[in-house]
Motif scaffolding. Structure first.
Motif, PDB file in Angstrom:
ATOM      1  N   ALA A 159       0.879  -1.175   0.000  1.00  0.00           N
ATOM      2  CA  ALA A 159       0.000   0.000   0.000  1.00  0.00           C
ATOM      3  C   ALA A 159       0.913   1.221   0.000  1.00  0.00           C
ATOM      4  CB  ALA A 159      -0.900  -0.014   1.229  1.00  0.00           C
ATOM      5  N   GLU A 160       0.929   1.885  -1.142  1.00  0.00           N
ATOM      6  CA  GLU A 160       1.819   3.039  -1.300  1.00  0.00           C
ATOM      7  C   GLU A 160       1.015   4.314  -1.120  1.00  0.00           C
ATOM      8  OE1 GLU A 160       4.292   4.898  -4.958  1.00  0.00           O
ATOM      9  OE2 GLU A 160       3.882   2.737  -5.063  1.00  0.00           O
ATOM     10  N   LYS A 161       1.499   5.187  -0.240  1.00  0.00           N
ATOM     11  CA  LYS A 161       0.733   6.407   0.037  1.00  0.00           C
ATOM     12  C   LYS A 161       0.952   7.429  -1.086  1.00  0.00           C
ATOM     13  CE  LYS A 161       0.232   7.850   4.499  1.00  0.00           C
ATOM     14  NZ  LYS A 161       0.760   8.480   5.687  1.00  0.00           N
ATOM     15  N   ARG A 162      -0.184   7.882  -1.696  1.00  0.00           N
ATOM     16  CA  ARG A 162      -0.106   8.940  -2.726  1.00  0.00           C
ATOM     17  C   ARG A 162      -1.185   9.957  -2.384  1.00  0.00           C
ATOM     18  NH1 ARG A 162      -0.143   5.335  -8.119  1.00  0.00           N
ATOM     19  NH2 ARG A 162       1.515   3.899  -7.531  1.00  0.00           N
ATOM     20  N   GLY A 163      -0.753  11.075  -1.796  1.00  0.00           N
ATOM     21  CA  GLY A 163      -1.715  12.107  -1.395  1.00  0.00           C
ATOM     22  C   GLY A 163      -2.624  11.579  -0.306  1.00  0.00           C
ATOM     23  N   ASP A 164      -3.951  11.681  -0.558  1.00  0.00           N
ATOM     24  CA  ASP A 164      -4.888  11.247   0.489  1.00  0.00           C
ATOM     25  C   ASP A 164      -5.355   9.801   0.284  1.00  0.00           C
ATOM     26  OD1 ASP A 164      -6.356  11.646  -1.756  1.00  0.00           O
ATOM     27  OD2 ASP A 164      -7.858  12.981  -0.849  1.00  0.00           O
ATOM     28  N   HIS A 165      -4.593   9.044  -0.553  1.00  0.00           N
ATOM     29  CA  HIS A 165      -4.957   7.647  -0.787  1.00  0.00           C
ATOM     30  C   HIS A 165      -3.753   6.727  -0.621  1.00  0.00           C
ATOM     31  CE1 HIS A 165      -8.567   9.279  -2.682  1.00  0.00           C
ATOM     32  NE2 HIS A 165      -9.073   8.057  -2.559  1.00  0.00           N
ATOM     33  N   TYR A 166      -4.037   5.489  -0.275  1.00  0.00           N
ATOM     34  CA  TYR A 166      -3.051   4.424  -0.470  1.00  0.00           C
ATOM     35  C   TYR A 166      -3.406   3.747  -1.790  1.00  0.00           C
ATOM     36  CZ  TYR A 166      -1.771   4.525   4.520  1.00  0.00           C
ATOM     37  OH  TYR A 166      -1.329   4.884   5.766  1.00  0.00           O
ATOM     38  N   VAL A 167      -2.403   3.283  -2.503  1.00  0.00           N
ATOM     39  CA  VAL A 167      -2.659   2.482  -3.703  1.00  0.00           C
ATOM     40  C   VAL A 167      -2.181   1.062  -3.404  1.00  0.00           C
ATOM     41  CG1 VAL A 167      -2.178   2.202  -6.164  1.00  0.00           C
ATOM     42  CG2 VAL A 167      -2.426   4.498  -5.179  1.00  0.00           C
ATOM     43  N   VAL A 168      -3.136   0.146  -3.426  1.00  0.00           N
ATOM     44  CA  VAL A 168      -2.864  -1.225  -2.978  1.00  0.00           C
ATOM     45  C   VAL A 168      -2.696  -2.146  -4.186  1.00  0.00           C
ATOM     46  CG1 VAL A 168      -3.751  -3.176  -1.614  1.00  0.00           C
ATOM     47  CG2 VAL A 168      -4.219  -0.823  -0.873  1.00  0.00           C
ATOM     48  N   ASN A 169      -1.628  -2.950  -4.132  1.00  0.00           N
ATOM     49  CA  ASN A 169      -1.378  -3.964  -5.170  1.00  0.00           C
ATOM     50  C   ASN A 169      -0.946  -5.268  -4.508  1.00  0.00           C
ATOM     51  OD1 ASN A 169      -1.560  -2.814  -8.022  1.00  0.00           O
ATOM     52  ND2 ASN A 169      -0.366  -1.225  -6.965  1.00  0.00           N
ATOM     53  N   GLY A 170      -1.464  -6.352  -5.037  1.00  0.00           N
ATOM     54  CA  GLY A 170      -1.066  -7.662  -4.492  1.00  0.00           C
ATOM     55  C   GLY A 170      -2.253  -8.591  -4.441  1.00  0.00           C
ATOM     56  N   GLY A 171      -2.203  -9.542  -3.531  1.00  0.00           N
ATOM     57  CA  GLY A 171      -3.306 -10.506  -3.460  1.00  0.00           C
ATOM     58  C   GLY A 171      -3.303 -11.298  -2.174  1.00  0.00           C
ATOM     59  N   LYS A 172      -4.433 -11.888  -1.890  1.00  0.00           N
ATOM     60  CA  LYS A 172      -4.633 -12.710  -0.692  1.00  0.00           C
ATOM     61  C   LYS A 172      -5.282 -14.016  -1.127  1.00  0.00           C
ATOM     62  CE  LYS A 172      -3.244  -9.451   2.090  1.00  0.00           C
ATOM     63  NZ  LYS A 172      -2.117  -9.614   3.022  1.00  0.00           N
ATOM     64  N   THR A 173      -5.203 -15.012  -0.283  1.00  0.00           N
ATOM     65  CA  THR A 173      -5.865 -16.282  -0.650  1.00  0.00           C
ATOM     66  C   THR A 173      -6.394 -16.997   0.577  1.00  0.00           C
ATOM     67  OG1 THR A 173      -5.646 -18.276  -2.004  1.00  0.00           O
ATOM     68  CG2 THR A 173      -3.820 -17.793  -0.533  1.00  0.00           C
ATOM     69  N   LEU A 174      -7.301 -17.941   0.342  1.00  0.00           N
ATOM     70  CA  LEU A 174      -7.914 -18.770   1.391  1.00  0.00           C
ATOM     71  C   LEU A 174      -8.722 -17.955   2.395  1.00  0.00           C
ATOM     72  CD1 LEU A 174      -4.977 -21.246   2.147  1.00  0.00           C
ATOM     73  CD2 LEU A 174      -7.245 -21.909   1.331  1.00  0.00           C
ATOM     74  N   ILE A 175      -9.253 -16.813   1.953  1.00  0.00           N
ATOM     75  CA  ILE A 175      -9.925 -15.907   2.882  1.00  0.00           C
ATOM     76  C   ILE A 175     -11.402 -16.305   3.058  1.00  0.00           C
ATOM     77  CG2 ILE A 175     -10.448 -13.483   3.389  1.00  0.00           C
ATOM     78  CD1 ILE A 175      -7.376 -14.285   3.189  1.00  0.00           C
ATOM     79  N   SER A 176     -11.780 -16.594   4.299  1.00  0.00           N
ATOM     80  CA  SER A 176     -13.164 -16.989   4.585  1.00  0.00           C
ATOM     81  C   SER A 176     -14.109 -15.845   4.239  1.00  0.00           C
ATOM     82  CB  SER A 176     -13.330 -17.339   6.068  1.00  0.00           C
ATOM     83  OG  SER A 176     -12.521 -18.427   6.405  1.00  0.00           O
ATOM     84  N   GLY A 177     -15.115 -16.163   3.467  1.00  0.00           N
ATOM     85  CA  GLY A 177     -16.132 -15.161   3.125  1.00  0.00           C
ATOM     86  C   GLY A 177     -15.687 -14.139   2.090  1.00  0.00           C
ATOM     87  N   ALA A 178     -14.530 -14.361   1.446  1.00  0.00           N
ATOM     88  CA  ALA A 178     -13.977 -13.342   0.528  1.00  0.00           C
ATOM     89  C   ALA A 178     -14.901 -13.058  -0.642  1.00  0.00           C
ATOM     90  CB  ALA A 178     -12.619 -13.799   0.001  1.00  0.00           C
ATOM     91  N   THR A 179     -15.575 -14.073  -1.159  1.00  0.00           N
ATOM     92  CA  THR A 179     -16.308 -13.869  -2.409  1.00  0.00           C
ATOM     93  C   THR A 179     -17.580 -13.052  -2.223  1.00  0.00           C
ATOM     94  OG1 THR A 179     -17.466 -15.943  -2.153  1.00  0.00           O
ATOM     95  CG2 THR A 179     -15.434 -16.002  -3.455  1.00  0.00           C
ATOM     96  N   ARG A 180     -18.050 -12.896  -0.988  1.00  0.00           N
ATOM     97  CA  ARG A 180     -19.230 -12.048  -0.837  1.00  0.00           C
ATOM     98  C   ARG A 180     -19.063 -10.969   0.236  1.00  0.00           C
ATOM     99  NH1 ARG A 180     -24.001 -16.166   1.138  1.00  0.00           N
ATOM    100  NH2 ARG A 180     -22.896 -17.231   2.792  1.00  0.00           N
ATOM    101  N   ALA A 181     -17.804 -10.691   0.572  1.00  0.00           N
ATOM    102  CA  ALA A 181     -17.550  -9.657   1.574  1.00  0.00           C
ATOM    103  C   ALA A 181     -17.792  -8.263   0.985  1.00  0.00           C
ATOM    104  CB  ALA A 181     -16.118  -9.763   2.071  1.00  0.00           C
ATOM    105  N   ASP A 182     -18.226  -7.346   1.861  1.00  0.00           N
ATOM    106  CA  ASP A 182     -18.330  -5.934   1.486  1.00  0.00           C
ATOM    107  C   ASP A 182     -17.098  -5.163   1.947  1.00  0.00           C
ATOM    108  OD1 ASP A 182     -21.221  -5.849   0.502  1.00  0.00           O
ATOM    109  OD2 ASP A 182     -21.434  -6.787   2.472  1.00  0.00           O
ATOM    110  N   PHE A 183     -16.518  -5.618   3.063  1.00  0.00           N
ATOM    111  CA  PHE A 183     -15.330  -4.964   3.618  1.00  0.00           C
ATOM    112  C   PHE A 183     -14.244  -6.013   3.819  1.00  0.00           C
ATOM    113  CE2 PHE A 183     -19.090  -2.913   5.657  1.00  0.00           C
ATOM    114  CZ  PHE A 183     -19.021  -1.686   5.001  1.00  0.00           C
ATOM    115  N   LEU A 184     -13.003  -5.559   3.595  1.00  0.00           N
ATOM    116  CA  LEU A 184     -11.868  -6.477   3.765  1.00  0.00           C
ATOM    117  C   LEU A 184     -10.873  -5.832   4.721  1.00  0.00           C
ATOM    118  CD1 LEU A 184     -11.452  -7.021  -0.078  1.00  0.00           C
ATOM    119  CD2 LEU A 184     -12.440  -8.703   1.511  1.00  0.00           C
ATOM    120  N   LEU A 185     -10.733  -6.379   5.911  1.00  0.00           N
ATOM    121  CA  LEU A 185      -9.672  -5.894   6.796  1.00  0.00           C
ATOM    122  C   LEU A 185      -8.396  -6.599   6.335  1.00  0.00           C
ATOM    123  CD1 LEU A 185      -8.898  -4.122   9.197  1.00  0.00           C
ATOM    124  CD2 LEU A 185      -9.182  -6.127  10.665  1.00  0.00           C
ATOM    125  N   THR A 186      -7.488  -5.820   5.757  1.00  0.00           N
ATOM    126  CA  THR A 186      -6.402  -6.394   4.959  1.00  0.00           C
ATOM    127  C   THR A 186      -5.037  -6.006   5.511  1.00  0.00           C
ATOM    128  OG1 THR A 186      -7.869  -6.018   3.072  1.00  0.00           O
ATOM    129  CG2 THR A 186      -5.603  -6.612   2.558  1.00  0.00           C
TER     130      THR A 186
END
Ligand SMILES: Cc1cc2nc3c(=O)[nH]c(=O)nc-3n(C[C@H](O)[C@H](O)[C@H](O)COP(=O)(O)OP(=O)(O)OC[C@H]3O[C@@H](n4cnc5c(N)ncnc54)[C@H](O)[C@@H]3O)c2cc1C
Length: 395
Positions: A159-186
């Motif tokens: 997560a690279e900070k650019r101004g008032d945003h982070y820009v996130v790149n990468g991936g996660k796997t085996l996450i319970s509930g990932a396919t229908r989550a609204d929020f991701l604590l990452t």
């Protein structure tokens, strides 16, 4: 004189008595069991076959006071005045049916939501916590990466900070509930190498650049467990949860709770498997007598009960120690290994008692046998927990 009636040896009686369980705990158990008997049990086979369950289970669970357990009433929870037994009973009741990882989805917010409430910006109490506790939105805890889950310090999602945003790149796997989550604590890397460069970001799962897909091969456990890809995802800096580069500092309590839940789930599954084995061994006849009348079968069953009883003695003392303010991390790690390997033993032996019937689809033992392995890996694997215990013991 009639012979004394034999004990039922069912799920409930296979839990040894505890001096610490009170009527309040029993009332909570009854409340959960009523919900599960009505809303879950009748649908279980269909949900198993579909490898998912309907969204409305979340809202029904919220209405029944299941989602809000331990969260403040102000946010729609049932109140914070609970102890570890409430969490243990939750896991026991859900896994009593051998109902599996499907229900990991319903409990994921226990792990993901408390850091958001405690360390996130105040408005997230309304925009995130309240709808999650109402069962209207879903949150997942996205830590594990395709390159590995045990070695937290090696995580690569940035997560690279650019101004008032982070820009996130990468991936996660085996996450319970990932396919229908609204929020991701990452967990994301905002700093240098190692755990000291990691932060927690709450990512809106519907943001441009976020995609998810089921983890192939796990769908027969739970089609909602998935992998996530972040491709230049813009996340407001206000979504930082806690202090930058100290993302894992406040999570120790979450991991403790996750371990207690894993222990409770495995012991409940062991009790279900043993109860099914006893029931079958009392019905089935071979070589002119019931299976249970063969000494080798009785030995199997006694050994399973003996191992489960030992686990509960250990568990009760651990709950008591946490309750008086101690944090015996080494014992909790060893207890999780003890409980999960006890389940592996009981699942194997129960399946052995059932013989070919275990494969006929009319019992929970076969499912429990398959799921037993997960608990020795997720929530702290056997090897990693032994290492943790060794360090804590000062070896
Ligand atoms: C059903 C299911 C649900 C899950 N849900 C979530 C979730 O919601 N969120 C999330 O973030 N993750 C989740 N996970 C992922 C889980 O946390 C990881 O599988 C776990 O942390 C192990 O990581 P890994 O699978 O990458 O194994 P690796 O880290 O690659 O390790 C592979 C094996 O090597 C062992 N090992 C690793 N290092 C050592 C060492 N130094 N010494 C000895 N042995 C070692 C490990 O114990 C393991 O047995 C879930 C997993 C499953 C199966």
């Amino acid at each position: 004189m009639t012979a004394p009636e034999k004990p039922a040896l069912d799920f409930d009686s296979l839990r040894p008595p505890s001096p610490f369980l009170t009527e309040r705990h029993e009332a909570w158990r009854r409340q959960l069991r009523a919900f599960i008997q009505t809303e879950v049990a009748p649908n279980l086979d269909a949900w198993d076959a579909a490898a998912t369950f309907p969204d409305e289970v979340y809202t029904k669970a919220a209405k029944a006071g299941v989602m809000g357990m331990g969260f403040s009433e102000e946010l729609g929870g049932t109140g914070e005045d609970i102890d570890l037994y409430h969490r243990i009973i939750f896991a026991e009741e859900f896994f009593r049916m051998g109902s599996g990882v499907v229900f990991a989805d319903l409990a994921t917010h226990w792990i993901a939501l408390p850091p958001v409430i405690a360390f996130g910006p105040p408005e997230m109490r309304e925009t995130v916590a309240r709808p999650v506790l109402a069962g209207e939105k879903k949150i997942a805890f996205a830590v594990t990466e395709p390159s590995g889950g045990s070695d937290v310090g090696a995580f690569q999602t940035t997560a690279e900070k650019r101004g008032d945003h982070y820009v996130v790149n990468g991936g996660k796997t085996l996450i319970s509930g990932a396919t229908r989550a609204d929020f991701l604590l990452t967990a994301v890397r905002t700093g240098g190498p190692g755990v000291g460069g990691l932060s927690l970001l709450l990512i809106d799962a519907h943001s441009p650049g976020v995609s998810s897909k089921p983890v192939k091969g796990l769908s027969w456990y739970n089609g909602n467990n998935g992998s996530l890809t972040f491709d230049n995802v813009e996340v407001p800096v206000g979504n930082l949860i806690g202090i930058e580069n100290r993302g894992f500092a406040g999570l120790a309590n979450q991991f403790n709770i996750e371990r207690f839940s894993g222990i409770a789930a495995t012991l409940a599954m062991a009790r279900t498997a043993i109860a099914e084995a006893i029931d079958w061994a009392r019905q089935r006849h071979t070589f002119g007598q019931r299976l249970i009348d063969h000494q080798a079968m009785r030995h199997k069953i006694v050994e399973m009960i003996q191992r489960v009883n030992a686990c509960y003695a250990y568990l009760d003392i651990l709950v008591w120690r946490f309750g008086r303010g101690e944090t015996p991390v080494a014992d909790l790690a060893m207890m999780k290994i003890q409980a999960t390997t006890t389940l592996e033993h009981c699942a194997r032996e129960s399946l052995q008692v059932l013989g070919g019937r275990a494969y006929t689809g009319d019992n929970r033992v076969e499912r429990i046998y398959r799921e037993a392995r997960i608990f020795v890996i997720g929530g702290g694997s056997e090897e990693i927990l032994r290492d943790l215990a060794g360090r804590q013991l000062g070896l």
